[in-house]
Enzyme design. Structure first.
Site, PDB file in Angstrom:
ATOM      1  CB  CYS A  16       2.690 -14.601   6.394  1.00  0.00           C
ATOM      2  SG  CYS A  16       3.024 -12.849   6.084  1.00  0.00           S
ATOM      3  CG  ASP A  57       2.278 -19.661   1.908  1.00  0.00           C
ATOM      4  OD1 ASP A  57       2.784 -19.528   3.034  1.00  0.00           O
ATOM      5  OD2 ASP A  57       1.392 -18.909   1.469  1.00  0.00           O
ATOM      6  CD  GLU A 105      15.549  -9.925  -8.755  1.00  0.00           C
ATOM      7  OE1 GLU A 105      15.380 -10.434  -9.877  1.00  0.00           O
ATOM      8  OE2 GLU A 105      16.268 -10.434  -7.875  1.00  0.00           O
ATOM      9  CB  ILE A 141      -6.011   7.230  -0.930  1.00  0.00           C
ATOM     10  CG1 ILE A 141      -7.540   7.172  -0.860  1.00  0.00           C
ATOM     11  CG2 ILE A 141      -5.437   7.698   0.409  1.00  0.00           C
ATOM     12  CD1 ILE A 141      -8.073   6.155   0.145  1.00  0.00           C
ATOM     13  CB  SER A 184       1.804  13.837   3.032  1.00  0.00           C
ATOM     14  OG  SER A 184       1.586  13.427   4.380  1.00  0.00           O
ATOM     15  CD  GLU A 185       8.165  13.220   1.329  1.00  0.00           C
ATOM     16  OE1 GLU A 185       8.988  12.757   2.142  1.00  0.00           O
ATOM     17  OE2 GLU A 185       7.979  12.729   0.199  1.00  0.00           O
ATOM     18  CE1 TYR A 194       0.682 -10.672   7.129  1.00  0.00           C
ATOM     19  CE2 TYR A 194       0.495 -10.307   9.482  1.00  0.00           C
ATOM     20  CZ  TYR A 194       0.697 -11.152   8.418  1.00  0.00           C
ATOM     21  OH  TYR A 194       0.905 -12.489   8.648  1.00  0.00           O
TER      22      TYR A 194
END
Length: 692
Positions: free
Chosen positions: A277, A358, A436, A480, A483-484, A519
């Site tokens: 995409c 699109d 943005e 959920i 964490s770092e 994705y």
């Protein structure tokens, strides 16, 4: 009787004209001008100079294989003493001996494309025709009468002239900035864009009608949307989403549109393999900017694909959270499209401005795999009847999600999410690399009166009376959290956070798992799992349950998208209710460092040192860097390393640059290896003008 005029030469003055028409970045070897704005040509006569009242001059312009005045693709323009606004016209600008300067003006609604033009000169009854050459006419966002006019100069610079950008990927909680070289003024790109128009099936069927309709950005954007994918035609890109790219190039490899468009043109309009995409969107953005239509790439997080047009995304799971085969609707972790700026006189008032276009082939529109242009304001207001494809895009940002969870005994529990779809809709900020957030352009705040009004209007227009199920009144919520240090090569924790807002203690079962994912929402093998059969929740309390993700488990199955889909299912034994939480975790790649050595100056050699540190506990092999940068480097440059890179060591190359243009430029980098793929980086470089 006066001696005939004899044209000795014609100077199109490409350098001066292109500068004034904002096309100088495309070079000065061809005349590239914008409609609704005058340009000039210098005519040199050999026998004598032009004499007003004695010589009659006219300019003929024509575009397309079958030009005609009826179609607006041909014009006969008598030379007069002044230009006429809003129409083809020509006038004498200066007359100096044997040199005559003519100004030529095009109407702001002229068809774009490549034009031939010639001079007719007559003295008395005798006449002669001289071919003057060719020019390319583009849309003009600087002209108030042009339907692509955009008032703000900074926006014109960003959305038409700027040759680089940022595309946002990752997840809504971990947004990843990916640099892109649009390169709309690079050598051969304008020719490729014009060839794209001449290859589209509408041109093949009826070239006269197609060329006459090239005055309309609505028509052009629809053609580009169809032609960037190859599903119905000889389009630019072949889409693939199954991670099988051995017979082409992975979509994750690309860092710019230039190499893609050049490949397509070089190999006789054969589709380039492969795109997804953001690649489709970026190439379409390059094409529209090249043709003069302001455009920008948009990312929509948790983007819905509604296959049955009921504004509902139906997800079918078993009691452990596994997707069932009957599922057809999808939620993409993110989806990219473009917005193009134009007026919409075909829709009446109120729908001008940004339009969604699109080019990713998902559903057919009027029998062709294209989508848009759809007014963003129509999407926000739920005006599903407006052209083109507003209902599909409305669902992408507004659909509700229903999860059907089938138990072992065959019973089905239902849980509804009204806030999941259409989040953090993003684009690059004007003049900066920042993100943005433009979600407010597409939808009103969830739960507001305006959002309710639009929701009800869209339901009626879609012919469906969907019952609202908003929020959860049970007092139990589950989320959920990450964490770092969620970096590739590292082990890290992800947490299920459960709140029991009731006055009763609860005994529940929690199933908490992670699967590698693409994705588009497809999931791979499980890489972490925790099944707590007797989880006790105290009244009015919060419980945080960790789940460890080990690189040894997730690393071997991680796709190039670097995503892990987390799912937590909570079963309340007392009420038999089910609570569901999902989250996509983006595993961060290492950073690419770009060090510039030398003084950045136009036409002076510059060296960039590019490096990446191996973050894994194993060597990486097959390492290579690919580099692009409009105005910095010609085409795509690849540098391959001969030796493996050990853990903690740097992969490093040097690249020679010779900046051709002054101003801000962006060097865009991709790194590939056996274990680290599609790592992106960039460096902004300000090039000083060459001293005079």
């Amino acid at each position: 009787m006066a001696e005939d005029l004899v044209l000795e030469s014609c100077d199109l003055d490409c350098s001066s004209n292109n500068r004034s028409h904002h096309t100088a970045d495309a070079g000065c070897t061809k005349l590239i001008v914008r409609r609704g704005q005058a340009f000039h040509v210098k005519l040199h006569f050999s026998t004598r100079g032009y004499e007003e009242g004695v010589d009659n001059l006219a300019i003929n312009v024509e575009t397309g294989p079958q030009p005609s005045q009826e179609c607006g693709t041909q014009a006969h323009i008598p030379v007069s003493d002044s230009l006429q606004e809003g129409a083809w016209s020509a006038a004498v600008s200066s007359n100096d001996g044997n040199e005559l300067v003519l100004s030529i003006n095009s109407p702001p609604d002229a068809p774009i494309g490549s034009y031939n033009f010639s001079l007719e000169a007559s003295t008395g009854y005798q006449g002669t025709s001289f071919h003057l050459g060719t020019f390319i006419l583009l849309f003009n966002p600087w002209c108030p009468e042009d339907t692509v006019y955009i008032e703000n100069e900074d926006q014109r610079t960003e959305y038409v002239v700027t040759q680089y950008g940022i595309i946002f990927q990752g997840t809504k909680n971990s947004i990843n900035s990916v640099p892109w070289n649009f390169g709309q003024f690079e050598d051969g790109i304008l020719e490729a864009c014009l060839q794209l128009l001449d290859t589209n099936p509408k041109f093949v069927r009826d070239s006269s009608r197609d060329c006459s309709r090239r005055n309309d950005p609505v028509y052009i954007s629809r053609v580009v949307s169809a032609m960037v994918n190859c599903n119905d035609d000889r389009g630019v890109l072949y889409g693939r989403w199954d991670n099988q790219y051995d017979d082409g190039i992975s979509p994750m490899f690309w860092i710019g549109s230039v190499d893609i468009l050049r490949r397509w043109r070089k190999f006789g309009c054969q589709a380039v393999r492969y795109g997804q995409c953001w690649v489709f969107a970026a190439v379409a953005c390059s094409v529209l900017r090249c043709l003069g239509i302001p455009s920008r790439v948009i990312t929509n997080y948790y983007s819905a694909h509604d296959t049955n047009s009921n504004l509902l995304i139906e997800q079918y799971l078993d009691e452990q959270g596994n997707k069932q085969k009957k599922q057809k609707d999808m939620i993409w972790n993110f989806h990219c499209w473009i917005e193009a700026w134009m007026a919409r006189p075909d829709l009446g008032g109120g729908y001008d401005g940004w339009q969604v276009v699109d080019p990713t082939p998902q559903e057919k529109s009027e029998g062709v795999y294209c989508c848009g242009p759809a007014p963003v304001i129509a999407i926000k207001e739920g005006d599903l009847g407006m052209k083109y494809d507003v209902p599909f895009i409305f669902a992408e940002v507004n659909a509700d999600v229903i999860y059907y969870v089938e138990q072992k005994d065959g019973t089905v529990k239902q849980t509804v999410s009204t806030f999941q779809v259409g989040q953090n809709i993003s684009t690059k900020a004007v003049g900066r690399d920042n993100r943005e957030d433009i979600t407010h352009n597409y939808k009103y705040p969830e739960g507001s009166e305006d959002e309710r009004r639009v929701f009800e209007k869209a339901n009626k227009l879609s012919g469906l009376e969907k019952e609202e199920e908003r929020g959860d009144a049970s007092g139990i919520t589950i989320k959920i959290k990450g964490s770092e240090g969620m970096n590739k090569g590292s082990d890290f924790d992800v947490f299920a956070v459960i709140n029991n807002g009731t006055e009763q203690d609860k005994e529940c079962r929690l199933m908490f798992c992670g699967r590698t994912a693409s994705y588009t929402g497809d999931v791979g093998p499980q890489c972490a799992m925790k099944d707590l059969l007797n989880l006790k929740l105290e009244a009015q309390s919060e419980k945080k349950v960790p789940l460890r993700l080990n690189y040894e488990q997730y690393g071997c199955n991680l796709t190039e998208d670097n995503l892990i889909k987390m799912m937590a299912l909570l079963h309340d034994y007392s009420t038999k209710d089910i609570y569901l939480a999902t989250r996509d975790i983006y595993v961060k790649n290492p950073d690419i460092k770009v060090k510039v050595m030398g003084e950045p100056m136009q036409n002076r050699k510059l060296v960039a040192e590019i490096s990446l540190k191996n973050p894994l506990n194993e060597p990486i092999t097959g390492c290579s860097f690919s580099v692009e940068g409009a105005g910095l480097i010609e085409g795509l440059l690849e540098k391959t390393l001969d030796c493996p890179v050990e853990p903690g060591q740097d992969a490093k190359v040097r690249v020679d640059l010779r900046p051709q243009q002054a101003g801000l430029r962006k060097l865009v980098v991709d790194f590939e290896s056996d274990r680290l793929k599609a790592v992106k980086g960039h460096r902004n470089i300000i090039i000083a003008p060459q001293p005079k």
